[in-house]
Enzyme design. Structure first.
Site, PDB file in Angstrom:
ATOM      1  N   GLU A 113      27.513   1.756  -0.775  1.00  0.00           N
ATOM      2  CA  GLU A 113      28.405   1.058   0.158  1.00  0.00           C
ATOM      3  C   GLU A 113      29.636   1.918   0.411  1.00  0.00           C
ATOM      4  O   GLU A 113      29.861   2.917  -0.275  1.00  0.00           O
ATOM      5  CB  GLU A 113      28.769  -0.319  -0.412  1.00  0.00           C
ATOM      6  CG  GLU A 113      27.544  -1.240  -0.460  1.00  0.00           C
ATOM      7  CD  GLU A 113      27.807  -2.630  -0.993  1.00  0.00           C
ATOM      8  OE1 GLU A 113      28.966  -3.070  -0.983  1.00  0.00           O
ATOM      9  OE2 GLU A 113      26.836  -3.272  -1.427  1.00  0.00           O
ATOM     10  N   HIS A 238      36.165  -8.013   6.313  1.00  0.00           N
ATOM     11  CA  HIS A 238      34.871  -7.312   6.286  1.00  0.00           C
ATOM     12  C   HIS A 238      34.585  -6.845   7.712  1.00  0.00           C
ATOM     13  O   HIS A 238      34.724  -7.622   8.651  1.00  0.00           O
ATOM     14  CB  HIS A 238      33.769  -8.248   5.792  1.00  0.00           C
ATOM     15  CG  HIS A 238      32.541  -7.516   5.371  1.00  0.00           C
ATOM     16  ND1 HIS A 238      31.720  -6.874   6.282  1.00  0.00           N
ATOM     17  CD2 HIS A 238      31.994  -7.291   4.159  1.00  0.00           C
ATOM     18  CE1 HIS A 238      30.726  -6.295   5.631  1.00  0.00           C
ATOM     19  NE2 HIS A 238      30.858  -6.537   4.337  1.00  0.00           N
ATOM     20  N   ARG A 284      36.585  -0.152   3.779  1.00  0.00           N
ATOM     21  CA  ARG A 284      36.589  -1.287   4.716  1.00  0.00           C
ATOM     22  C   ARG A 284      37.840  -1.384   5.561  1.00  0.00           C
ATOM     23  O   ARG A 284      37.781  -1.834   6.701  1.00  0.00           O
ATOM     24  CB  ARG A 284      36.481  -2.575   3.918  1.00  0.00           C
ATOM     25  CG  ARG A 284      35.089  -2.856   3.572  1.00  0.00           C
ATOM     26  CD  ARG A 284      34.966  -4.171   2.895  1.00  0.00           C
ATOM     27  NE  ARG A 284      33.646  -4.149   2.297  1.00  0.00           N
ATOM     28  CZ  ARG A 284      33.203  -4.995   1.429  1.00  0.00           C
ATOM     29  NH1 ARG A 284      33.989  -5.978   1.018  1.00  0.00           N
ATOM     30  NH2 ARG A 284      31.996  -4.901   0.939  1.00  0.00           N
ATOM     31  N   HIS A 345      37.550 -11.753   4.506  1.00  0.00           N
ATOM     32  CA  HIS A 345      36.442 -11.687   3.540  1.00  0.00           C
ATOM     33  C   HIS A 345      36.888 -11.863   2.092  1.00  0.00           C
ATOM     34  O   HIS A 345      36.234 -12.543   1.315  1.00  0.00           O
ATOM     35  CB  HIS A 345      35.761 -10.324   3.716  1.00  0.00           C
ATOM     36  CG  HIS A 345      34.555 -10.107   2.858  1.00  0.00           C
ATOM     37  ND1 HIS A 345      33.425 -10.896   2.949  1.00  0.00           N
ATOM     38  CD2 HIS A 345      34.287  -9.179   1.888  1.00  0.00           C
ATOM     39  CE1 HIS A 345      32.516 -10.456   2.089  1.00  0.00           C
ATOM     40  NE2 HIS A 345      33.022  -9.432   1.426  1.00  0.00           N
ATOM     41  N   ARG A 380      40.012  -3.554  -1.945  1.00  0.00           N
ATOM     42  CA  ARG A 380      38.932  -3.618  -2.946  1.00  0.00           C
ATOM     43  C   ARG A 380      37.760  -2.722  -2.546  1.00  0.00           C
ATOM     44  O   ARG A 380      37.302  -2.745  -1.399  1.00  0.00           O
ATOM     45  CB  ARG A 380      38.447  -5.057  -3.063  1.00  0.00           C
ATOM     46  CG  ARG A 380      37.255  -5.248  -3.978  1.00  0.00           C
ATOM     47  CD  ARG A 380      36.856  -6.700  -4.031  1.00  0.00           C
ATOM     48  NE  ARG A 380      36.385  -7.166  -2.762  1.00  0.00           N
ATOM     49  CZ  ARG A 380      35.103  -7.204  -2.398  1.00  0.00           C
ATOM     50  NH1 ARG A 380      34.159  -6.796  -3.233  1.00  0.00           N
ATOM     51  NH2 ARG A 380      34.753  -7.653  -1.218  1.00  0.00           N
TER      52      ARG A 380
HETATM   53  C1  SIN Z   1      28.635  -6.877   1.439  1.00  0.00           C
HETATM   54  O1  SIN Z   1      27.457  -7.056   1.123  1.00  0.00           O
HETATM   55  O2  SIN Z   1      28.978  -6.170   2.381  1.00  0.00           O
HETATM   56  C2  SIN Z   1      29.694  -7.560   0.638  1.00  0.00           C
HETATM   57  C3  SIN Z   1      29.912  -6.849  -0.615  1.00  0.00           C
HETATM   58  C4  SIN Z   1      31.325  -7.042  -1.088  1.00  0.00           C
HETATM   59  O3  SIN Z   1      32.098  -7.771  -0.460  1.00  0.00           O
HETATM   60  O4  SIN Z   1      31.676  -6.409  -2.077  1.00  0.00           O
END
Ligand code: SIN
Length: 547
Positions: A113, A238, A284, A345, A380
């Site tokens: 991610e 998000h 993010r 988010h 975060r």
């Molecule tokens: C996501 O699956 O994008 C959310 C994961 C997160 O908020 O850490």
């Protein structure tokens, strides 16, 4: 009601802490809707941990610190990251089925991610939260010492005079449980230890990926009781929530970008390269701001996330929930791009805790999204939240085990019943519903991804008026869960605005057009309630992390 431990909230933090606390004594978990109505249950991505030989604690810590924009507590980052593999093993032990992959050195299939320099996210495809919640609830429901009580909302913390071993308070008060709405009555739930695990604040904003329960109840109760809170200006948006008239909060996991999805504008042009060399895998804050800028400049309603270049069978297997949900809305993600917008988010701030999850109020712990431990700082890192929740649930339970011999025989206290005075029944629900809408619009339009001092001041003036009106209703009418939640989102909105006004710089998730650069002084916004006659305001306790 009496128990040794009162846990407010039934997500990963509350349930995993309950299982550990039940080794000492009785546990009551209260939850204001059904037990599965939690942010955990909606989590798609997974849990970040150092599981591979090729990965390292240093690397995960470095990624977390770099994402946190100078505001993470380095000791906390290290202790959380170091504990990651053990806590994932605990989850496996209780029956969580993470997807395996025999080709990796860990045996887990690991996702990637934004902001992570390694694949390190253990997952159950895009249903990770649901799988974790399922396994934890199965254990909790079969435990003789744990009761989960649904449909009961905590209103305020029960504060009494008294001491708690090893924990000092200026005012000689400690937390001994909570006032809870049981049907139309307010009951006292007394406990030796109270643990806030009530999640985040997404419902403060018009658009959010959060479930309806995310009204900041724990943070609001802790603030009213005098707890110290921290960094409430850092709301994470998000980048990719599904944009569709019949969907209100469906997330398109960051793991989709981790598997190569590309962000495109309405003409099909990829745009992330203009903003960050990591492109779609930037953190993010960067991706959400880039989308916000694209939308403001083009006047379009959404941008598009495109995973259609990957093999269709892979996409369907890796993202079964996203695939099916989008198909239900007429979008075949194996063939076309997904319309997406950013949405509120995650609250990176919260009730300030120490490394054992203890708040500034004796007898009160805060875990998960309700807490500000120092791990997330100003932004975060993806999938660090489930990790933080299990690490701190474990640390809080271990701390309680240490002091248990000193607290287990304490007597229950005579407590005043809840006074509803001469309150009347609310005759017009519109008095409540109008303000829900007003707050969420003010916050979205004035206190969103990009902020200005002018908009923050306008938001403050409006929110103060709305808050006053709601507070008056709260005292004039019999309370309802809807009113309790509204009062909480009004308070949380004011705390976010006032914290944002303290920060005259751009850092992490807080971007201010009047001060686009970072300040040389790195500081957290640490504050508590200051009462002046009938009024309260926030008293900022300046805390310099670094200079
Ligand atoms: C996501 O699956 O994008 C959310 C994961 C997160 O908020 O850490």
């Amino acid at each position: 009601m009496e128990s040794d431990f009162l846990i407010i909230g039934s997500g990963i933090a509350g349930l995993s802490c309950a299982l550990k606390c039940a080794e000492m004594g009785s546990v009551i978990i209260i939850t204001k809707k059904k037990d599965i109505d939690t942010a955990t249950n909606l989590a798609q991505g997974g849990i970040a941990a150092v599981l591979e030989k090729e990965d390292s604690v240093n690397s995960h810590a470095r990624d977390t610190l770099s994402c946190g924009a100078g505001l993470c507590d380095e000791d906390v980052v290290r202790l959380v990251v170091e504990a990651g593999a053990d806590r994932v093993a605990d989850l496996v032990e209780i029956g969580v089925g993470f997807v395996s992959d025999e080709k990796t050195s860990s045996g887990y299939s690991l996702g990637r991610e934004g902001g992570h320099t390694h694949r390190r996210v253990a997952h159950a495809y895009d249903l990770t939260g649901r799988e974790i919640e399922r396994a934890l609830l199965e254990k909790v429901n079969n435990h003789s010492r744990i009761s989960i009580i649904e449909e009961q909302i905590a209103i305020d913390l029960l504060m009494v005079e008294g001491e708690f071993p090893g924990w000092d308070a200026d005012d000689g008060l400690k937390c001994a449980g909570a006032y809870v709405m049981v049907g139309e009555q307010v009951e006292v739930y007394q406990a030796r230890v109270t643990i806030l695990c009530s999640g985040g604040v997404g419902k403060v904003y018009l658009y959010t990926t959060n479930p309806d329960i995310a009204t900041g109840d724990g943070l609001a109760m802790a603030f009213r009781a005098g707890a110290v809170l921290e960094n409430m200006e850092f709301v994470q948006f998000h980048p990719t929530c599904l944009y569709h008239s019949q969907e209100k909060n469906f997330l398109i996991s960051e793991a989709v970008r981790g598997e190569g999805a590309i962000l495109r504008d309405a003409s099909g042009t990829a745009f992330m390269e203009k903003y960050d060399k990591r492109k779609e895998l930037a953190t993010r804050d960067t991706v959400a701001r880039a989308i916000d800028k694209e939308l403001k400049e083009s006047g379009e309603d959404c941008v598009y996330l495109d995973i259609s270049q990957r093999d269709a069978a892979f996409v369907k297997k890796r993202f079964p929930t996203i695939y099916k949900r989008c198909l239900l809305r007429g979008i075949d993600i194996t063939k076309e791009a997904i319309p997406v917008v950013p949405a509120a988010h995650y609250m990176c701030g919260g009730v300030k805790t120490d490394t054992e999850g203890r708040t500034s109020i004796p007898g009160l712990f805060a875990l998960g999204e309700s807490a500000c431990t120092g791990l997330h700082g100003g932004n975060r890192l993806a999938s660090n939240s489930l990790l933080e929740a299990v690490v701190y649930a474990d640390r809080a339970a271990k701390y309680c085990a240490k002091i248990w011999p000193m607290i287990k025989d304490g007597q229950s206290i005579a407590v005043d019943a809840w006074q509803s005075g001469d309150a009347n029944d609310l005759e017009e629900e519109i008095l409540i519903n109008h303000n829900w809408d007003a707050i969420r619009r003010v916050m979205w339009n004035y206190v969103g991804i990009v902020r200005s001092l002018k908009r923050l001041e306008l938001a403050k003036v409006r929110m103060e008026a709305i808050f006053k009106e709601i507070d008056q209703h709260y005292h004039d009418y019999h309370i309802t869960p809807n009113m309790v939640e509204l009062r909480n989102i009004a308070l949380i909105s004011l705390l976010i605005i006032q914290s944002a006004q303290q920060r005259k710089e751009s850092r992490g998730l807080h971007y201010l057009i009047d001060h686009k650069e970072k300040s040389d002084v790195i500081r957290s916004t640490v504050f508590r309630k200051k009462i002046d006659g009938e009024k309260w305001e926030i008293e900022v306790l300046e805390e310099k992390n670094n200079e």
